[in-house]
Scaffold this active site. Structure first.
Site, PDB file in Angstrom:
ATOM      1  N   GLY A  10     -33.190  36.450  55.088  1.00  0.00           N
ATOM      2  CA  GLY A  10     -32.476  35.511  54.210  1.00  0.00           C
ATOM      3  C   GLY A  10     -31.005  35.871  54.250  1.00  0.00           C
ATOM      4  O   GLY A  10     -30.599  36.895  53.702  1.00  0.00           O
ATOM      5  N   ALA A  76     -34.989  32.063  44.937  1.00  0.00           N
ATOM      6  CA  ALA A  76     -36.278  32.253  44.260  1.00  0.00           C
ATOM      7  C   ALA A  76     -37.087  30.960  44.256  1.00  0.00           C
ATOM      8  O   ALA A  76     -36.545  29.863  44.156  1.00  0.00           O
ATOM      9  CB  ALA A  76     -36.035  32.716  42.834  1.00  0.00           C
ATOM     10  N   SER A 128     -27.442  42.192  40.748  1.00  0.00           N
ATOM     11  CA  SER A 128     -26.399  41.438  40.053  1.00  0.00           C
ATOM     12  C   SER A 128     -25.014  41.824  40.539  1.00  0.00           C
ATOM     13  O   SER A 128     -24.759  42.976  40.874  1.00  0.00           O
ATOM     14  CB  SER A 128     -26.478  41.687  38.547  1.00  0.00           C
ATOM     15  OG  SER A 128     -25.391  41.042  37.915  1.00  0.00           O
ATOM     16  N   LYS A 183     -33.702  42.029  35.150  1.00  0.00           N
ATOM     17  CA  LYS A 183     -32.646  41.157  35.688  1.00  0.00           C
ATOM     18  C   LYS A 183     -32.631  39.808  34.961  1.00  0.00           C
ATOM     19  O   LYS A 183     -31.572  39.247  34.678  1.00  0.00           O
ATOM     20  CB  LYS A 183     -32.829  40.952  37.200  1.00  0.00           C
ATOM     21  CG  LYS A 183     -31.849  39.947  37.818  1.00  0.00           C
ATOM     22  CD  LYS A 183     -30.409  40.364  37.592  1.00  0.00           C
ATOM     23  CE  LYS A 183     -29.340  39.618  38.344  1.00  0.00           C
ATOM     24  NZ  LYS A 183     -29.348  38.200  38.386  1.00  0.00           N
ATOM     25  N   HIS A 186     -30.965  40.365  31.769  1.00  0.00           N
ATOM     26  CA  HIS A 186     -29.530  40.499  32.081  1.00  0.00           C
ATOM     27  C   HIS A 186     -28.897  39.107  32.108  1.00  0.00           C
ATOM     28  O   HIS A 186     -27.842  38.859  31.521  1.00  0.00           O
ATOM     29  CB  HIS A 186     -29.354  41.212  33.429  1.00  0.00           C
ATOM     30  CG  HIS A 186     -27.985  41.065  34.042  1.00  0.00           C
ATOM     31  ND1 HIS A 186     -27.558  39.895  34.641  1.00  0.00           N
ATOM     32  CD2 HIS A 186     -26.941  41.923  34.130  1.00  0.00           C
ATOM     33  CE1 HIS A 186     -26.308  40.040  35.067  1.00  0.00           C
ATOM     34  NE2 HIS A 186     -25.919  41.268  34.765  1.00  0.00           N
ATOM     35  N   ASN A 187     -29.551  38.186  32.785  1.00  0.00           N
ATOM     36  CA  ASN A 187     -29.010  36.833  32.886  1.00  0.00           C
ATOM     37  C   ASN A 187     -29.022  36.117  31.541  1.00  0.00           C
ATOM     38  O   ASN A 187     -28.116  35.348  31.236  1.00  0.00           O
ATOM     39  CB  ASN A 187     -29.785  36.019  33.927  1.00  0.00           C
ATOM     40  CG  ASN A 187     -29.395  36.393  35.349  1.00  0.00           C
ATOM     41  OD1 ASN A 187     -28.903  37.500  35.591  1.00  0.00           O
ATOM     42  ND2 ASN A 187     -29.601  35.502  36.286  1.00  0.00           N
ATOM     43  N   GLU A 190     -26.128  37.299  29.893  1.00  0.00           N
ATOM     44  CA  GLU A 190     -24.989  36.649  30.591  1.00  0.00           C
ATOM     45  C   GLU A 190     -24.762  35.231  30.014  1.00  0.00           C
ATOM     46  O   GLU A 190     -23.632  34.854  29.689  1.00  0.00           O
ATOM     47  CB  GLU A 190     -25.334  36.597  32.079  1.00  0.00           C
ATOM     48  CG  GLU A 190     -24.397  35.832  32.979  1.00  0.00           C
ATOM     49  CD  GLU A 190     -24.964  35.756  34.416  1.00  0.00           C
ATOM     50  OE1 GLU A 190     -25.183  36.817  35.029  1.00  0.00           O
ATOM     51  OE2 GLU A 190     -25.186  34.634  34.918  1.00  0.00           O
TER      52      GLU A 190
HETATM   53  C1  6PG Z   1     -25.722  37.868  38.791  1.00  0.00           C
HETATM   54  C2  6PG Z   1     -25.832  36.459  38.302  1.00  0.00           C
HETATM   55  C3  6PG Z   1     -26.471  35.581  39.316  1.00  0.00           C
HETATM   56  C4  6PG Z   1     -26.333  34.097  38.934  1.00  0.00           C
HETATM   57  C5  6PG Z   1     -27.511  33.604  38.142  1.00  0.00           C
HETATM   58  C6  6PG Z   1     -27.235  32.682  37.008  1.00  0.00           C
HETATM   59  O1  6PG Z   1     -26.199  38.715  38.067  1.00  0.00           O
HETATM   60  O2  6PG Z   1     -25.124  38.091  39.853  1.00  0.00           O
HETATM   61  O3  6PG Z   1     -26.599  36.424  37.132  1.00  0.00           O
HETATM   62  O4  6PG Z   1     -27.766  36.015  39.503  1.00  0.00           O
HETATM   63  O5  6PG Z   1     -25.142  33.867  38.307  1.00  0.00           O
HETATM   64  O6  6PG Z   1     -28.331  32.988  39.089  1.00  0.00           O
HETATM   65  O7  6PG Z   1     -27.100  31.398  37.467  1.00  0.00           O
HETATM   66  P1  6PG Z   1     -27.205  30.083  36.572  1.00  0.00           P
HETATM   67  O8  6PG Z   1     -26.086  30.147  35.580  1.00  0.00           O
HETATM   68  O9  6PG Z   1     -26.980  29.024  37.594  1.00  0.00           O
HETATM   69  O10 6PG Z   1     -28.550  30.005  35.961  1.00  0.00           O
END
Ligand code: 6PG
Length: 470
Positions: A10, A76, A128, A183, A186-187, A190
């Site tokens: 990939g 994914a 990340s 992870k 984590h998001n 985020e």
């Molecule tokens: C990271 C980010 C990355 C991406 C996510 C969120 O840790 O590098 O979280 O994985 O920004 O896929 O994306 P979305 O905001 O599109 O859901």
């Protein structure tokens, strides 16, 4: 080919950058991509480097020394299963397959079981840091079979971000799908912190009438703040400073106000509901994105549904100080909710996750890195079993110091009709969490009234039912 070689399947931008990072750190890379375009890009970007781009999965596997290590960097979803199917034809017992995508954790569990039957090890691994992080040092969150982790750890430790004081940003996150779970959360964090930042921006813009340049100045100052400073505040200052090439105006003013999502935030909200862990700041960030997507409806509603639109009466300096303190507390609450969720999931799913280690590896490389993570790590080191870090003295002090500012920030926004989807949810979360008594006594009475659901009493043991209409 050296016995230290590493496969990468990939080769989108994340895959290519991780491959280059692995090679730069001394491990020969054998790389594969199904489509030609990204394979060619990999060839172009790795001229003179120890990277072999193969034509097929069969060739990829044949060039790797057994027991092999293959990192999947595939978007994914179904694509991950397709590559796994293809790899399964050639991989042999003892080989390690690492999924570095943002896979949903139940998929990781399913895949691990499937590969185990074939004698293969599967490591679900969150990565990340975006494109830059992938190339120069991401935060890496692997989980699954520990022996398999040990086989890939020397490579992961080399390619991960390094903190000044706390080692490489990689740790074994725990058994089963722990890596992808960590992870995913984590998001979720985020999502929460980004929405909180956007709400602070909106209060300055819509309630206080500040220009983008003025707001940029505020965020620029906050980049140095020990309270809110971190990657997301840094890039906020960067985004607000950028001018549009076409008009010279701030670029953010030209951007459509609807935000998409790929699923990790939604999954965080879903699993929190399943496990009964309150994470309103993170869940509301998902709702805020969904609402942002209703652009057409909002445009229509803005002409029908009227709001207050009162101007903020506070002087700007004081408002900025109030928002700084409110954002600090709301960021603390976002980490608290996310870590509470991981703690609960670790128990439920037998991950055995070390929360102090999670905070440590988030200190650098990842999107939610911030100055708050070091004290969070220290708190979990002191008390690894704590359910919610808000009760640790380091953070209860912040709640007690800043709750009034958060309240004031939400009040100012409410008076101005500015939506505080996440700031408001955080305030309600904190007010609920610190309440000895919530109105659920009445709720229990209502449930018992219409559905004979019974209730318990404060003053005696047992379960009770009442005929409420007599
Ligand atoms: C990271 C980010 C990355 C991406 C996510 C969120 O840790 O590098 O979280 O994985 O920004 O896929 O994306 P979305 O905001 O599109 O859901």
């Amino acid at each position: 080919m050296s016995a230290d070689n590493f496969g990468v399947a990939g080769l989108g931008v994340m895959g290519r950058n991780v491959a280059l990072n692995i090679e730069r750190n001394g491990f020969p890379v054998v790389a594969y991509n199904r489509g030609d375009e990204n394979a060619q890009r990999m060839r172009d970007e790795s001229v003179g480097k120890n990277v072999t781009v193969t034509q097929s999965i069969e060739e990829l596997v044949s060039l790797l020394d057994p027991p092999r290590r293959v990192l999947l960097m595939v978007t994914a979803g179904a694509g991950t299963d397709r590559v796994i199917d293809a790899l399964l034809e050639y991989l042999e017992p003892g080989d390690v397959l690492i999924d570095g995508g943002n896979s949903h954790f139940p998929d990781t569990d399913r895949r691990a079981k499937r590969l185990q039957q074939a004698g293969l090890h599967f490591v679900g691994c969150g990565i990340s840091g975006g494109e830059e992080g992938a190339l120069w040092g991401p935060s890496i969150m692997p989980g699954g079979n520990f022996e398999a982790y040990e086989r890939i750890a020397p490579v992961l430790e080399k390619i991960a971000a390094k903190t000044d004081d706390d080692g490489a940003c990689v740790t074994y996150c725990g058994r089963h799908a722990a890596g992808h779970y960590v992870k995913m959360v984590h998001n979720g964090i985020e999502y929460g912190i980004m929405q909180l930042i956007c709400e602070a921006y909106d209060i300055l813009r819509s309630a206080a009438g500040m220009s983008t340049d003025q707001i940029q100045g505020v965020f620029q100052k906050w980049t140095a703040s020990p309270k809110v400073g971190g990657f997301l505040v840094d890039i906020t200052a960067q985004c607000l400073a950028k001018s549009d090439d076409q008009t010279g105006d701030p670029l953010v003013e030209k951007i459509l106000d609807t935000a998409g999502q790929k699923g990790t935030g939604k999954w965080t909200a879903q699993t929190a509901l399943d496990l009964g862990v309150p994470i309103p700041t993170l869940s509301q960030a998902v709702n805020a994105r969904i609402l942002s997507g209703l652009k057409q409806a909002r445009v229509e509603a803005s002409g029908v549904l009227m709001g207050p639109g009162a101007e903020c009466e506070q002087d700007r300096e004081r408002l900025v100080a109030t928002l700084h303190s409110a954002l600090h507390l709301a960021m603390v609450a976002s980490y608290a909710q996310g870590l509470h969720l991981i703690q609960a999931a670790s128990k439920e799913y037998d991950f055995g996750t070390d929360l102090a280690e999670v905070a440590r590896i988030w200190k650098d490389g990842c999107i939610i890195r911030s100055r708050l993570l070091d004290p969070i790590k220290q708190a979990y080191r002191q008390d690894p079993e704590m359910e919610n870090m808000l009760l640790h003295p380091s953070f209860s002090a912040i709640v007690n110091e800043s709750l009034q500012d958060l309240r004031e920030a939400v009040e100012i926004a409410n008076r101005g009709g500015v939506a505080t989807t996440c700031l408001g949810a955080t305030l309600a979360y904190l007010d609920s969490y610190r309440s000895e008594f919530l109105p659920a006594n009445l709720l229990q009475a209502l449930r018992d009234n219409f559905g004979a659901h019974t209730y318990r009493r404060l003053d005696m043991d047992g379960v009770f039912h009442t005929q409420w209409n007599r």
